[in-house]
Enzyme design. Structure first.
Site, short mmCIF file in Angstrom:
data_model
loop_
_atom_site.label_atom_id
_atom_site.label_comp_id
_atom_site.label_asym_id
_atom_site.label_seq_id
_atom_site.Cartn_x
_atom_site.Cartn_y
_atom_site.Cartn_z
N CYS A 188 64.94 57.90 44.52
CA CYS A 188 65.65 59.14 44.16
C CYS A 188 65.61 59.37 42.67
O CYS A 188 65.99 58.48 41.89
CB CYS A 188 67.09 59.05 44.64
SG CYS A 188 68.11 60.43 44.07
N CYS A 193 64.46 67.67 48.27
CA CYS A 193 65.38 66.54 48.20
C CYS A 193 64.88 65.51 47.21
O CYS A 193 63.71 65.15 47.21
CB CYS A 193 65.45 65.81 49.53
SG CYS A 193 65.89 66.82 50.87
N SER A 203 72.84 58.47 54.70
CA SER A 203 71.48 58.16 54.24
C SER A 203 71.17 56.70 54.57
O SER A 203 71.56 55.80 53.84
CB SER A 203 71.40 58.41 52.74
OG SER A 203 71.60 59.77 52.48
N ASN A 213 59.74 62.95 48.56
CA ASN A 213 59.23 63.85 47.52
C ASN A 213 58.97 63.03 46.27
O ASN A 213 59.92 62.56 45.64
CB ASN A 213 60.25 64.95 47.23
CG ASN A 213 60.38 65.88 48.40
OD1 ASN A 213 59.41 66.46 48.87
ND2 ASN A 213 61.60 65.99 48.93
N GLU A 267 71.86 70.64 39.35
CA GLU A 267 71.08 71.63 40.08
C GLU A 267 71.74 72.00 41.40
O GLU A 267 72.41 71.18 42.03
CB GLU A 267 69.67 71.09 40.32
CG GLU A 267 68.97 70.89 38.98
CD GLU A 267 67.52 70.46 39.11
OE1 GLU A 267 66.84 70.52 38.10
OE2 GLU A 267 67.09 70.07 40.20
N CYS A 315 73.78 59.77 39.01
CA CYS A 315 74.36 59.04 40.14
C CYS A 315 74.32 57.55 39.83
O CYS A 315 73.34 57.04 39.29
CB CYS A 315 73.59 59.33 41.42
SG CYS A 315 74.29 58.50 42.86
N CYS A 318 69.39 54.66 43.96
CA CYS A 318 68.40 54.42 45.03
C CYS A 318 66.99 54.49 44.44
O CYS A 318 66.71 55.31 43.57
CB CYS A 318 68.56 55.46 46.14
SG CYS A 318 70.18 55.40 46.90
N HIS A 341 67.86 55.14 55.78
CA HIS A 341 66.58 54.78 55.12
C HIS A 341 65.95 53.45 55.49
O HIS A 341 64.83 53.16 55.06
CB HIS A 341 66.67 54.86 53.59
CG HIS A 341 67.20 56.15 53.07
ND1 HIS A 341 66.69 57.36 53.44
CD2 HIS A 341 68.22 56.41 52.20
CE1 HIS A 341 67.37 58.32 52.82
NE2 HIS A 341 68.30 57.77 52.07
N CYS A 349 72.84 73.85 48.73
CA CYS A 349 72.86 72.41 48.47
C CYS A 349 73.51 72.20 47.11
O CYS A 349 73.01 72.68 46.09
CB CYS A 349 71.41 71.91 48.50
SG CYS A 349 71.26 70.17 48.13
N GLY A 359 74.03 63.35 42.93
CA GLY A 359 75.26 62.58 42.94
C GLY A 359 75.70 62.11 44.31
O GLY A 359 75.21 62.59 45.34
N GLU A 360 76.60 61.15 44.29
CA GLU A 360 77.16 60.60 45.53
C GLU A 360 78.56 61.19 45.70
O GLU A 360 79.50 60.79 45.00
CB GLU A 360 77.20 59.05 45.41
CG GLU A 360 78.00 58.34 46.48
CD GLU A 360 77.65 58.79 47.91
OE1 GLU A 360 76.49 58.69 48.32
OE2 GLU A 360 78.59 59.24 48.61
N SER A 379 76.93 64.35 52.59
CA SER A 379 75.90 63.33 52.76
C SER A 379 76.25 62.15 51.87
O SER A 379 76.57 62.31 50.69
CB SER A 379 74.54 63.92 52.34
OG SER A 379 73.54 62.93 52.40
N1 SAH Z 1 74.07 60.81 47.36
C1 SAH Z 1 74.06 61.37 48.65
C2 SAH Z 1 73.72 62.83 48.65
C3 SAH Z 1 72.63 63.31 47.72
S1 SAH Z 1 71.00 62.82 48.09
C4 SAH Z 1 73.15 60.59 49.56
O1 SAH Z 1 72.41 59.75 49.09
O2 SAH Z 1 73.22 60.82 50.76
C5 SAH Z 1 70.59 63.84 49.50
C6 SAH Z 1 69.50 63.25 50.36
O3 SAH Z 1 68.23 63.28 49.68
C7 SAH Z 1 69.75 61.81 50.74
O4 SAH Z 1 69.51 61.57 52.09
C8 SAH Z 1 68.76 61.09 49.88
O5 SAH Z 1 68.47 59.84 50.39
C9 SAH Z 1 67.58 62.04 49.90
N2 SAH Z 1 66.62 61.78 48.84
C10 SAH Z 1 66.83 61.28 47.62
N3 SAH Z 1 65.68 61.18 46.94
C11 SAH Z 1 64.70 61.64 47.74
C12 SAH Z 1 63.28 61.82 47.57
N4 SAH Z 1 62.68 61.54 46.43
N5 SAH Z 1 62.61 62.31 48.60
C13 SAH Z 1 63.23 62.66 49.75
N6 SAH Z 1 64.55 62.53 49.95
C14 SAH Z 1 65.29 62.02 48.96
FE1 SF4 Z 2 72.60 58.74 44.42
FE2 SF4 Z 2 72.06 59.80 46.82
FE3 SF4 Z 2 70.16 59.63 44.91
FE4 SF4 Z 2 71.05 57.42 46.14
S1 SF4 Z 2 69.94 59.13 47.09
S2 SF4 Z 2 70.72 57.67 43.94
S3 SF4 Z 2 73.19 57.91 46.41
S4 SF4 Z 2 72.00 60.86 44.82
#
Ligand code: SAH
Ligand code: SF4
Length: 384
Positions: A118, A344, A219, A301, A91, A111, A115, A221, A104, A165-166, A197
């Site tokens: 996510c 996000c 990130s 979210n 996406e 990924c 996390c 957290h 974005c 993805g990372e 990111s």
């Molecule tokens: N993998 C990278 C970039 C993609 S995620 C990273 O983790 O930074 C982009 C951002 O969205 C990150 O800060 C991630 O922690 C956040 N994110 C992931 N899942 C989320 C969710 N369910 N609600 C809010 N933010 C989220």
């Molecule tokens: Fe991967 Fe970023 Fe989601 Fe963590 S927050 S699972 S690193 S996409």
């Protein structure tokens, strides 16, 4: 299979042209046709020698990603679902604001970091995207938007690698893609308008500083390792102290004099005043003088089966207030594109259940074909 020119940065395209016995300036011309004018066919490239125009189709192509669907939010946000084959989809989200247009972009199908909060992480890892697939998202969105907005100017002014993805676990594909974004003959974005990111792949943060030091968002957290271990499994490999050291090493090369820390607000997990105090102490004292930073609080979210809830608004605001009062600039991210699941962490492609991903992708394709497409763009969005 011929070469996909979206896989190449300008150096790569120059080398490709040399192999064909063509001069470097031909590469610049080609590059500008592709990225600045959005050309996908060589016969459109009227200032190239006719002999070259005729030769190119037999040795290379410009490969767009097939669109499975496009959704337009009432707030102007647009989300594309692109087919990357084998039942995988990624996406891409466009977020218009008064003074900028941000895209974005995804870097992987799925990924591997996993996390807890996510939805991309929950679906597991399928594969790395190629440079061409990363850039096709920008190429497609930019030229689609220009056409539909009848704009001769650039519509996308900022890129954030915050989709699925990372990015730093797909480093070799990422770097040429970033170079094309920055190239004056490509998208001409300044380094401060392109953000990578990361969940904290420490060695690659160092390499990014050497190779293409764009803006960095980390990130975080959590303010301590025990909590971060449970939210971002990569923390067990690269704990917070090592990550913050890498941030300090990155800063001299960075286009901004601060790092952005992202902090997803999870009710009852990481959102208490003591977490805010601990976070404040961490960023203000790490390494002796602290890490120059801004903190971005992201309301969580929710997605099915996460077992987590977003912190109530008052809790998010109190958390932010503690940080701001402690001298660390903190903002709360606005949620955009809620009605189309574009926020996000809601980006899940369509591979949650791989066993019938292909069937569901086929269904989506049909849906996309029959649904009338509504295009909504409000340059001056009311804040949501
Ligand atoms: N993998 C990278 C970039 C993609 S995620 C990273 O983790 O930074 C982009 C951002 O969205 C990150 O800060 C991630 O922690 C956040 N994110 C992931 N899942 C989320 C969710 N369910 N609600 C809010 N933010 C989220
Ligand atoms: Fe991967 Fe970023 Fe989601 Fe963590 S927050 S699972 S690193 S996409």
């Amino acid at each position: 299979m011929t070469a996909n020119l979206l896989d190449l940065d300008l150096e790569g395209l120059a080398a490709f042209c040399e192999q064909l016995g063509e001069k470097r300036f031909r590469a610049v011309q080609l590059f500008r046709w592709i990225h600045q004018k959005g050309a996908s066919r060589f016969d459109e490239m009227t200032d190239l020698a006719k002999s070259l125009r005729e030769k190119l189709p037999s040795v290379c192509h410009i490969s767009d990603l097939p669109v499975l669907s496009r959704q337009d939010s009432a707030d102007g946000t647009i989300k594309w679902l692109f087919d990357v084959g084998d039942g995988n989809a990624v996406e891409t989200v466009f977020i218009p604001e008064d003074d900028r247009g941000t895209l974005c972009i995804s870097s992987q199908a799925g990924c591997a970091v996993g996390c807890r909060f996510c939805s991309t992480g929950h679906q597991g890892f399928s594969r790395n995207l190629t440079t061409g697939e990363i850039l096709a998202q920008l190429w497609h969105a930019e030229h689609f938007l220009r056409k539909h907005l009848k704009s001769a100017d650039r519509v996308i002014t900022n890129v954030v690698m915050m989709g699925m993805g990372e990015p730093l676990q797909n480093y070799s594909a990422l770097v040429p893609a970033l170079r094309v974004m920055l190239d004056d003959h490509g998208y001409g974005l300044s380094r401060r308008r392109v953000t990578v990111s990361t969940s904290g792949v420490v060695p690659m943060i160092d390499r990014l500083a050497q190779d293409v030091p764009v803006a960095l968002a980390v990130s975080l957290h959590a303010p301590n390792d025990a909590l971060r271990d449970s939210l971002v499994p990569l923390n067990r490999k690269y704990p917070i102290a090592e990550l913050l050291d890498a941030c300090l090493r990155y800063l001299p090369a960075a286009p901004r004099d601060f790092i952005t820390f992202e902090y997803c607000m999870l009710e009852g997990v990481n959102d208490q005043p003591e977490h805010a105090q601990q976070l404040l102490k961490l960023v203000k004292t790490h390494g002796g003088r602290g890490v120059p930073c801004k903190i971005n609080l992201i309301p969580f979210n929710p997605f099915p089966d996460s077992g987590l809830k977003c912190s109530p608004r008052a809790v998010v605001l109190r958390f932010g207030q503690i940080l701001n009062e402690g001298g660390v600039v903190t903002t709360v991210r606005k949620t955009r594109g809620d009605d189309i699941d574009a926020a996000c962490g809601q980006l899940a492609g369509d591979v949650l259940d791989r066993t019938d991903a292909a069937r569901r992708l086929a269904e989506r394709r049909q849906d996309a074909a029959v649904q009338p497409i509504r295009f909504v763009h409000t340059a001056k969005d009311p804040q949501v």
